[in-house]
Design an enzyme around this catalytic site. Sequence first.
Site, PDB file in Angstrom:
ATOM      1  N   CYS A 117       0.862  -1.127  -0.110  1.00  0.00           N
ATOM      2  CA  CYS A 117       0.214   0.307   0.054  1.00  0.00           C
ATOM      3  C   CYS A 117       0.945   1.300  -0.072  1.00  0.00           C
ATOM      4  CB  CYS A 117      -0.827  -0.174   1.055  1.00  0.00           C
ATOM      5  SG  CYS A 117      -2.118   1.061   1.331  1.00  0.00           S
ATOM      6  N   ASP A 164      -9.244  -2.843  -7.928  1.00  0.00           N
ATOM      7  CA  ASP A 164      -9.039  -1.821  -6.553  1.00  0.00           C
ATOM      8  C   ASP A 164      -9.372  -0.975  -6.951  1.00  0.00           C
ATOM      9  OD1 ASP A 164      -7.173  -0.293  -4.983  1.00  0.00           O
ATOM     10  OD2 ASP A 164      -5.606  -1.154  -5.304  1.00  0.00           O
ATOM     11  N   HIS A 191      -7.947  -4.158  -3.278  1.00  0.00           N
ATOM     12  CA  HIS A 191      -6.803  -3.352  -2.082  1.00  0.00           C
ATOM     13  C   HIS A 191      -6.662  -4.010  -1.493  1.00  0.00           C
ATOM     14  CE1 HIS A 191      -4.099  -0.290  -1.990  1.00  0.00           C
ATOM     15  NE2 HIS A 191      -4.514  -0.522  -0.725  1.00  0.00           N
TER      16      HIS A 191
END
Length: 222
Positions: A117, A164, A191
């Site tokens: 991330c 995502d 995600h």
Amino acid sequence: MAQIVKLTAEDGHVLDAYRADPVDTPKGAVVVVQEIFGVNRHIRTVCDRFAKAGYVAIAPALFDRFQRGFESGYSPAEITVARAFLGSIDWDAWLKDVAAARDAVAAVGSVSIVGFCLGGSVAFLAATRLDGFAAAVGFYGGQIARHAHEKPRIPTQLHFGENDQGIPLSDVEAIRARRPGVEIHLYPAGHGFNCDERESYHEPSAMKARERSLAFLDRAMR
């Protein structure tokens, strides 16, 4: 063996890091870069997995620059709190913290970097701006497309989810077009698919991505 260690960055900032060492002689080291949730249980587990695979793993606490000891879970309320830190992004400062972690484990051999991330974007920038790493792996880094004009100095592998909501496929394709030398993999997931503490966890994708990452690092760090 795992422990909390102290690091000192180039600018004098002192931060904590979680370090996990393998039982046997290490085959190298990996700097693990956190999500926005700090060096929490998930990131510590990632480090422990790398140690089990034979690598020294170290995760610098990037948010020690704002709030020492911060770590978070994944409830909606916790996510809101964690996202507030995104208003204080300082890539240059975080790269200093990453470099301090690299230097702390350099004696064991080759060092690579893996991020998730926010950390995925940091890992990509480390690949483009820092020396001393053998390879870089980034998982769903949302700011990579913005920095895709920068060329990695080392072998780089990226992982993204096809579903995502924060990283459109157009961003992934833009990275692929700008950086054809970067190895990019897509998964039928959203995600955060690697984190088994999140609702978005997708085990088949996570297992495949981890397998690819380890194989990539093993090749790069021989």
